[in-house]
Write a protein that holds these residues in place. Structure first.
Motif, PDB file in Angstrom:
ATOM      1  N   ASP A  71      -6.226  -6.380  -4.026  1.00  0.00           N
ATOM      2  CA  ASP A  71      -5.614  -7.293  -3.055  1.00  0.00           C
ATOM      3  C   ASP A  71      -6.603  -8.412  -2.724  1.00  0.00           C
ATOM      4  O   ASP A  71      -7.204  -8.446  -1.660  1.00  0.00           O
ATOM      5  N   THR A  72      -6.751  -9.341  -3.648  1.00  0.00           N
ATOM      6  CA  THR A  72      -7.794 -10.371  -3.517  1.00  0.00           C
ATOM      7  C   THR A  72      -7.558 -11.318  -2.354  1.00  0.00           C
ATOM      8  O   THR A  72      -8.517 -11.821  -1.779  1.00  0.00           O
TER       9      THR A  72
ATOM     10  N   GLU B 158      -1.964 -10.594  -8.825  1.00  0.00           N
ATOM     11  CA  GLU B 158      -2.929  -9.545  -8.483  1.00  0.00           C
ATOM     12  C   GLU B 158      -2.682  -8.284  -9.302  1.00  0.00           C
ATOM     13  O   GLU B 158      -3.634  -7.638  -9.750  1.00  0.00           O
TER      14      GLU B 158
ATOM     15  N   GLY C 232      -2.421  -7.472   2.247  1.00  0.00           N
ATOM     16  CA  GLY C 232      -1.831  -6.143   2.360  1.00  0.00           C
ATOM     17  C   GLY C 232      -0.772  -5.832   1.330  1.00  0.00           C
ATOM     18  O   GLY C 232      -0.111  -4.796   1.413  1.00  0.00           O
TER      19      GLY C 232
ATOM     20  N   ARG D 152       0.841  -1.199   0.000  1.00  0.00           N
ATOM     21  CA  ARG D 152       0.000   0.000   0.000  1.00  0.00           C
ATOM     22  C   ARG D 152       0.881   1.256   0.000  1.00  0.00           C
ATOM     23  O   ARG D 152       0.589   2.229  -0.675  1.00  0.00           O
TER      24      ARG D 152
ATOM     25  N   SER E 191      -3.726   3.099  -5.975  1.00  0.00           N
ATOM     26  CA  SER E 191      -3.955   3.357  -4.555  1.00  0.00           C
ATOM     27  C   SER E 191      -5.446   3.338  -4.217  1.00  0.00           C
ATOM     28  O   SER E 191      -5.852   2.737  -3.218  1.00  0.00           O
TER      29      SER E 191
ATOM     30  N   GLN F  36      -7.739   1.731  -5.700  1.00  0.00           N
ATOM     31  CA  GLN F  36      -8.340   0.414  -5.900  1.00  0.00           C
ATOM     32  C   GLN F  36      -7.514  -0.703  -5.270  1.00  0.00           C
ATOM     33  O   GLN F  36      -7.693  -1.879  -5.581  1.00  0.00           O
ATOM     34  N   PHE F  37      -6.632  -0.334  -4.363  1.00  0.00           N
ATOM     35  CA  PHE F  37      -5.722  -1.301  -3.760  1.00  0.00           C
ATOM     36  C   PHE F  37      -6.478  -2.443  -3.090  1.00  0.00           C
ATOM     37  O   PHE F  37      -6.163  -3.613  -3.294  1.00  0.00           O
ATOM     38  N   ASP F  38      -7.475  -2.119  -2.282  1.00  0.00           N
ATOM     39  CA  ASP F  38      -8.202  -3.159  -1.551  1.00  0.00           C
ATOM     40  C   ASP F  38      -8.912  -4.135  -2.489  1.00  0.00           C
ATOM     41  O   ASP F  38      -8.941  -5.337  -2.231  1.00  0.00           O
ATOM     42  N   ALA F  39      -9.460  -3.621  -3.578  1.00  0.00           N
ATOM     43  CA  ALA F  39     -10.127  -4.501  -4.541  1.00  0.00           C
ATOM     44  C   ALA F  39      -9.103  -5.380  -5.258  1.00  0.00           C
ATOM     45  O   ALA F  39      -9.369  -6.552  -5.545  1.00  0.00           O
TER      46      ALA F  39
ATOM     47  N   LYS G 203      -6.123 -10.411   0.426  1.00  0.00           N
ATOM     48  CA  LYS G 203      -6.174  -9.537   1.614  1.00  0.00           C
ATOM     49  C   LYS G 203      -4.942  -9.668   2.514  1.00  0.00           C
ATOM     50  O   LYS G 203      -5.041  -9.613   3.731  1.00  0.00           O
TER      51      LYS G 203
END
Length: 147
Positions: free
Chosen positions: A58-59, A69, A63, A41, A51, A53-56, A61
């Protein structure tokens, strides 16, 4: 004794197949500042789209984004870009003939209108998608040659 050779062959085949999967390492992404094969991140913060869409992306999860990915994220971004370009093209093509005239470009794509002659390779006064694609490919080729 008869099973020794087939078992050894299976073992060698499985080891060879395992070596086809690249180990974590440099994925070739410019945002991977420490070249460890992962984008954190923190590393992504200077790249607004990534940045955001980082969480989406990071399939798993964990970090950080691994090569798979990042590749998946890039493919999603490309598909979204293509869809957006298709929408813009359709909106600019007010007469619905599948091509953009100079007047249509002036009305909705001023940057294209300014360079219309560069894009209009066949000189017919209309830009077709293939002409735009060919222009991008020529530009990409020239950029690759200058490196």
């Amino acid at each position: 004794m008869r099973w020794t050779l087939p078992i050894a062959a299976l073992l060698v085949a499985s080891l060879a197949q395992a070596s086809d999967t690249p180990p974590p390492g440099k994925g070739g992404y410019p945002m991977d500042a420490n070249n460890d094969g992962f984008v954190t991140r923190e590393e992504a913060k200077d790249y607004p789209m990534l940045s955001a869409q980082f969480d989406a992306a990071d399939t798993n999860k964990d970090g950080k984004l691994d090569v798979a990915e990042m590749d998946a994220h890039r493919n999603v971004m490309r598909a979204a870009g293509r869809a957006k370009a298709q929408e813009r093209w359709k909106a600019a093509d007010t007469d619905g003939d599948g091509a953009i005239s100079r007047e249509e470009a002036k009305a909705s794509m001023p940057g294209v209108a300014e360079r219309f002659r560069q894009f209009d390779v066949d000189g017919n006064g209309k830009l077709e998608r293939t002409e735009m694609h060919q222009f991008r490919m020529r530009k990409k080729d020239r950029a690759g040659q200058s490196e």
